[in-house]
Design an enzyme around this catalytic site. Structure first.
Site, PDB file in Angstrom:
ATOM      1  N   GLN A 151       0.852  -1.188   0.000  1.00  0.00           N
ATOM      2  CA  GLN A 151       0.000   0.000   0.000  1.00  0.00           C
ATOM      3  C   GLN A 151       0.891   1.243   0.000  1.00  0.00           C
ATOM      4  O   GLN A 151       1.695   1.432   0.920  1.00  0.00           O
ATOM      5  CB  GLN A 151      -0.903   0.005   1.240  1.00  0.00           C
ATOM      6  N   TYR A 176      -6.079  10.494   4.993  1.00  0.00           N
ATOM      7  CA  TYR A 176      -4.713  10.802   4.601  1.00  0.00           C
ATOM      8  C   TYR A 176      -4.728  11.667   3.334  1.00  0.00           C
ATOM      9  O   TYR A 176      -5.795  12.074   2.871  1.00  0.00           O
ATOM     10  CB  TYR A 176      -3.897   9.511   4.462  1.00  0.00           C
ATOM     11  N   GLY A 185      -8.376  -7.630   8.812  1.00  0.00           N
ATOM     12  CA  GLY A 185      -7.367  -6.931   9.592  1.00  0.00           C
ATOM     13  C   GLY A 185      -7.108  -7.649  10.897  1.00  0.00           C
ATOM     14  O   GLY A 185      -6.311  -8.589  10.980  1.00  0.00           O
TER      15      GLY A 185
HETATM   16  C1  FNR Z   1      -5.043  -0.685  10.385  1.00  0.00           C
HETATM   17  N1  FNR Z   1      -5.679  -0.246   9.235  1.00  0.00           N
HETATM   18  C2  FNR Z   1      -4.940   0.283   8.197  1.00  0.00           C
HETATM   19  N2  FNR Z   1      -5.550   0.617   7.021  1.00  0.00           N
HETATM   20  C3  FNR Z   1      -4.838   1.016   5.973  1.00  0.00           C
HETATM   21  O1  FNR Z   1      -5.403   1.282   4.918  1.00  0.00           O
HETATM   22  N3  FNR Z   1      -3.467   1.105   6.053  1.00  0.00           N
HETATM   23  C4  FNR Z   1      -2.790   0.823   7.203  1.00  0.00           C
HETATM   24  O2  FNR Z   1      -1.562   0.852   7.228  1.00  0.00           O
HETATM   25  C5  FNR Z   1      -3.551   0.459   8.327  1.00  0.00           C
HETATM   26  N4  FNR Z   1      -2.958   0.210   9.541  1.00  0.00           N
HETATM   27  C6  FNR Z   1      -3.656  -0.441  10.535  1.00  0.00           C
HETATM   28  C7  FNR Z   1      -2.993  -0.919  11.678  1.00  0.00           C
HETATM   29  C8  FNR Z   1      -3.680  -1.662  12.627  1.00  0.00           C
HETATM   30  C9  FNR Z   1      -2.936  -2.213  13.802  1.00  0.00           C
HETATM   31  C10 FNR Z   1      -5.059  -1.910  12.460  1.00  0.00           C
HETATM   32  C11 FNR Z   1      -5.835  -2.733  13.471  1.00  0.00           C
HETATM   33  C12 FNR Z   1      -5.729  -1.395  11.372  1.00  0.00           C
HETATM   34  C13 FNR Z   1      -7.088  -0.595   8.988  1.00  0.00           C
HETATM   35  C14 FNR Z   1      -7.200  -2.052   8.532  1.00  0.00           C
HETATM   36  O3  FNR Z   1      -6.554  -2.270   7.286  1.00  0.00           O
HETATM   37  C15 FNR Z   1      -8.684  -2.469   8.389  1.00  0.00           C
HETATM   38  O4  FNR Z   1      -9.268  -1.694   7.380  1.00  0.00           O
HETATM   39  C16 FNR Z   1      -9.442  -2.264   9.696  1.00  0.00           C
HETATM   40  O5  FNR Z   1      -8.720  -2.770  10.791  1.00  0.00           O
HETATM   41  C17 FNR Z   1     -10.834  -2.911   9.651  1.00  0.00           C
HETATM   42  O6  FNR Z   1     -10.729  -4.296   9.435  1.00  0.00           O
HETATM   43  P1  FNR Z   1     -10.836  -5.365  10.658  1.00  0.00           P
HETATM   44  O7  FNR Z   1      -9.649  -5.149  11.551  1.00  0.00           O
HETATM   45  O8  FNR Z   1     -12.123  -5.085  11.374  1.00  0.00           O
HETATM   46  O9  FNR Z   1     -10.807  -6.692   9.962  1.00  0.00           O
END
Ligand code: FNR
Length: 355
Positions: free
Chosen positions: A99, A181, A324
């Site tokens: 990403q 962002y 996630g």
């Molecule tokens: C994230 N999320 C996130 N999203 C993203 O687009 N880039 C990133 O670098 C991050 N970093 C990140 C770190 C941590 C520790 C968490 C828990 C979440 C959001 C993640 O990709 C996801 O969209 C959300 O956590 C929702 O999905 P889940 O966790 O409910 O399955």
């Protein structure tokens, strides 16, 4: 037959199943460099069976990092440790994606486990940038309003980062245009108050994203997948807020430009929004975008059960399931989901006796 375990071919890349490890910041890099933590963290999810593993938000310039401990891809020296990770992921039959990100006015923050707030001063802080000189949070520093020349430099940085990602062996690039962002700051009228060609109308506000895609496509091969993560709604009614209708309109334009998949997340451009958090709460956003624009979508957000993931795919809401926190809790979610859904699964040879 399980949809979750049916392969998906996007351009020249075939994913062994529909489970994607969602990008997640680890706040564990120094000077942007990947290290053993990232290898083990991502590598174990490849061993665990995920079809696609997307590396965390990786900054295209140093000041585009959310925190000083974010991953980076702004110099060629970053490539070698990334290549070690992509080689390992591919050796497990998974696919490595990355990403590419710029945090804009939300940069210069602490690590999440130190509170995640913006750092006001000191060696781990810097002046942030944004479409307009308006902070995200009233306690944040006022960002520097980007000139057109500076906007063009960031667009070039995304291009150079995509070229490095290719050299590092990644097969999927996801542009991070969500979560408040920099790119989101441009397309939302709640954060973009410019009066030049990058502000005002819908077409002007999405121009920054479209120019980034054009630039990335000059180096990113046409036969490799290109995803875009957006905040598909800001969940507020305020005048100028980005809505799901805007997202459907944007998705159709992105599809025409050759973007393969919209990863439908939401929110985070304004500090307070009534987000209806709950199981699968963002799935309707993916469904609306898929139905309204015909582009492939990824569903994300509180998807934690194999049957839930299967039902989302069967309903036609999405083509991929991004996980996630469930994959943080359980790297072997895919193996266990295959067992639950009765899909064929082969453990890595080294783990054959785990059966
Ligand atoms: C994230 N999320 C996130 N999203 C993203 O687009 N880039 C990133 O670098 C991050 N970093 C990140 C770190 C941590 C520790 C968490 C828990 C979440 C959001 C993640 O990709 C996801 O969209 C959300 O956590 C929702 O999905 P889940 O966790 O409910 O399955």
């Amino acid at each position: 037959m399980s949809e979750l375990f049916s392969p998906l071919t996007i351009k020249s890349v075939t994913l062994r199943n529909r489970i994607v490890m969602s990008p997640m910041c680890q706040y564990s890099a120094e000077d942007g460099f990947a290290n053993d933590w990232h290898l083990v963290h991502l590598g174990s999810r490849a061993v665990g069976g995920s079809g696609l593993i997307i590396m965390e938000a990786t900054a295209v310039v140093p000041e585009g990092r959310i925190s000083y401990a974010d991953m980076g891809i702004w110099k060629d020296e970053h490539i070698a440790p990334l290549k070690k990770i992509t080689d390992f992921i591919h050796a497990q039959g998974s696919v490595a994606g990355i990403q590419l990100a710029h945090a804009g006015r939300k940069a210069s923050a602490e690590k999440a486990w130190n509170g995640g707030r913006q750092i006001a001063e000191g060696p781990n802080s810097w002046t942030t940038v944004a479409p307009s000189a308006v902070p995200y949070h009233e306690k944040d520093r006022t960002p520097h309003e980007l000139s057109v020349a500076e906007i063009k430099e960031i667009i070039s940085a995304f291009r150079d980062a995509a070229r490095r990602a290719l050299d590092a062996g990644f097969k999927v690039v996801e542009i991070h245009a969500a979560h408040g962002y920099l790119i989101h700051q441009f397309y939302s009228a709640l954060s973009n108050f410019r009066t030049d060609e990058y502000g005002g109308s819908f077409d002007n506000r999405i121009r920054f994203l479209l120019e980034i895609i054009d630039a990335v496509q000059t180096v990113w091969p046409a036969d490799l997948p290109l995803f875009v993560r957006i905040s598909a709604t800001e969940w507020v009614e305020d005048a100028g807020a980005w809505t799901i209708e805007d997202s459907v309109r944007l998705a159709a334009i992105l599809k025409d430009k050759g973007v393969d998949l919209i990863d439908a997340s939401s929110a985070a451009n304004i500090p307070k929004a009534p987000i209806p958090v709950g199981p699968g709460y963002q799935v309707p956003l993916a469904a609306a975008i898929r139905k309204g624009s015909g582009v492939m979508t990824g569903a994300v957000g509180m998807i934690t059960e194999p049957e839930q993931a299967e039902a989302i795919l069967k309903s036609g809401a999405a083509d991929l399931i991004f996980l996630g926190r469930e994959l943080l809790r359980n790297p072997y979610f895919p193996v266990q989901a295959a067992q639950t859904l009765g899909a064929a699964w082969k453990w890595p040879d080294q783990y054959e006796r785990a059966k």
